[in-house]
Write an enzyme that holds these catalytic residues in place. Structure first.
Site, PDB file in Angstrom:
ATOM      1  N   ASP A 124       0.852  -1.195   0.000  1.00  0.00           N
ATOM      2  CA  ASP A 124       0.000   0.000   0.000  1.00  0.00           C
ATOM      3  C   ASP A 124       0.891   1.249   0.000  1.00  0.00           C
ATOM      4  O   ASP A 124       2.042   1.205   0.431  1.00  0.00           O
ATOM      5  CB  ASP A 124      -0.880   0.033   1.258  1.00  0.00           C
ATOM      6  CG  ASP A 124      -1.893  -1.096   1.269  1.00  0.00           C
ATOM      7  OD1 ASP A 124      -2.156  -1.670   0.193  1.00  0.00           O
ATOM      8  OD2 ASP A 124      -2.401  -1.410   2.363  1.00  0.00           O
TER       9      ASP A 124
HETATM   10  N1  URA Z   1      -1.384  -5.853   3.801  1.00  0.00           N
HETATM   11  C1  URA Z   1      -1.857  -4.594   3.797  1.00  0.00           C
HETATM   12  O1  URA Z   1      -2.944  -4.312   4.314  1.00  0.00           O
HETATM   13  N2  URA Z   1      -1.098  -3.634   3.217  1.00  0.00           N
HETATM   14  C2  URA Z   1       0.117  -3.869   2.650  1.00  0.00           C
HETATM   15  O2  URA Z   1       0.762  -2.961   2.132  1.00  0.00           O
HETATM   16  C3  URA Z   1       0.595  -5.202   2.661  1.00  0.00           C
HETATM   17  C4  URA Z   1      -0.181  -6.168   3.248  1.00  0.00           C
END
Ligand code: URA
Length: 246
Positions: free
Chosen positions: A102
């Protein structure tokens, strides 16, 4: 692609002439004579026929990046800086991402132009784990360790998440190891236990650890040992399973 096909396509040589060229020892693959028609070639291989270069073979790249927060893990984005913008290699446009994070998540990302290699990281069947440090808004109840190990049912995808290993480090911090990577998976898992992720950092992908001396925003090529550790890991796990069954 099979070597004979690559040759056959060359100036419409055709498969019979291609087979004859191979049998006659007129073809080299990475500077060694090959006669085997079914030999697999990739775009990283250098191929010559009668000394003439048919394919130069592009550089295979395997990189690790310490992703900072605020950078998008995509190859192109109309509005934000991407992880590719952080890579100052002349062949960076050939890269793709072996898994995403993310925008707010920090930590280890792997980039490559070798699709067969990245598949081993991204496809669930190969079972490459990813390890994260998680910080939460509210204290974590030790009982949630069992919930993460059991898995959560996600109605959107109609799946139950694979067993995940959650180790509590203190009231608001934990280490979490997943063997899959679903959309916002960790945030959604903590939401299911009425908590909220306030910081997320990926420490490792399979056997590859984010080194402490690689600052956010910086990258480096993987060492040959790091690159091959992904393949070895997959091989060893398959081998162990077969061995267990005997
Ligand atoms: N899970 C998430 O919620 N975000 C990430 O960036 C990686 C795994």
């Amino acid at each position: 692609m099979k070597l004979v096909r690559l040759l056959a396509k060359h100036r419409s040589l055709g498969s019979q002439a291609a087979s004859r060229a191979l049998a006659g020892g007129r073809v080299t693959l990475n500077d060694a004579v090959v006669t085997e028609a079914n030999r697999e070639v990739t775009r990283f291989d250098h191929v010559r026929l009668d000394g003439e270069v048919l394919q130069t073979g592009c550089r295979a790249l395997y990189l690790m990046l310490h992703k900072p927060s605020g950078i998008v893990s995509a190859t192109h984005d109309p509005a934000h800086r991407t992880v590719i913008d952080l890579i100052d290699d002349p062949d960076r446009e050939t890269l793709h991402l072996a898994g995403r994070l993310d925008r707010s998540t920090t930590g280890l990302m792997l980039l490559t132009n070798d699709g067969a290699w990245s598949k081993r990281i991204t496809e669930k069947a190969f079972g490459i784990t990813k390890t994260y440090l998680v910080q939460t808004r509210d204290p974590m109840d030790p009982a949630i360790v069992r919930d993460f190990a059991r898995g959560f049912y996600f109605a959107t995808e109609n799946i139950t998440t694979q067993p995940a290993e959650l180790t509590l480090l203190d009231s608001h911090h934990a280490r979490l190891t997943l063997s899959e990577g679903r959309y916002h998976q960790i945030k959604r898992m903590f939401h299911r236990v009425q908590n909220r992720v306030t910081a997320l950092h990926r420490e490792a992908i399979g056997p590859i650890q984010l080194p402490h001396d690689l600052p956010p925003g910086h990258w480096r090529p993987l060492t040959p040992a790091e690159r091959d550790s992904i393949l070895r890991r997959v091989f060893n796990e398959v081998f162990d399973e077969v061995f267990d069954e005997v």
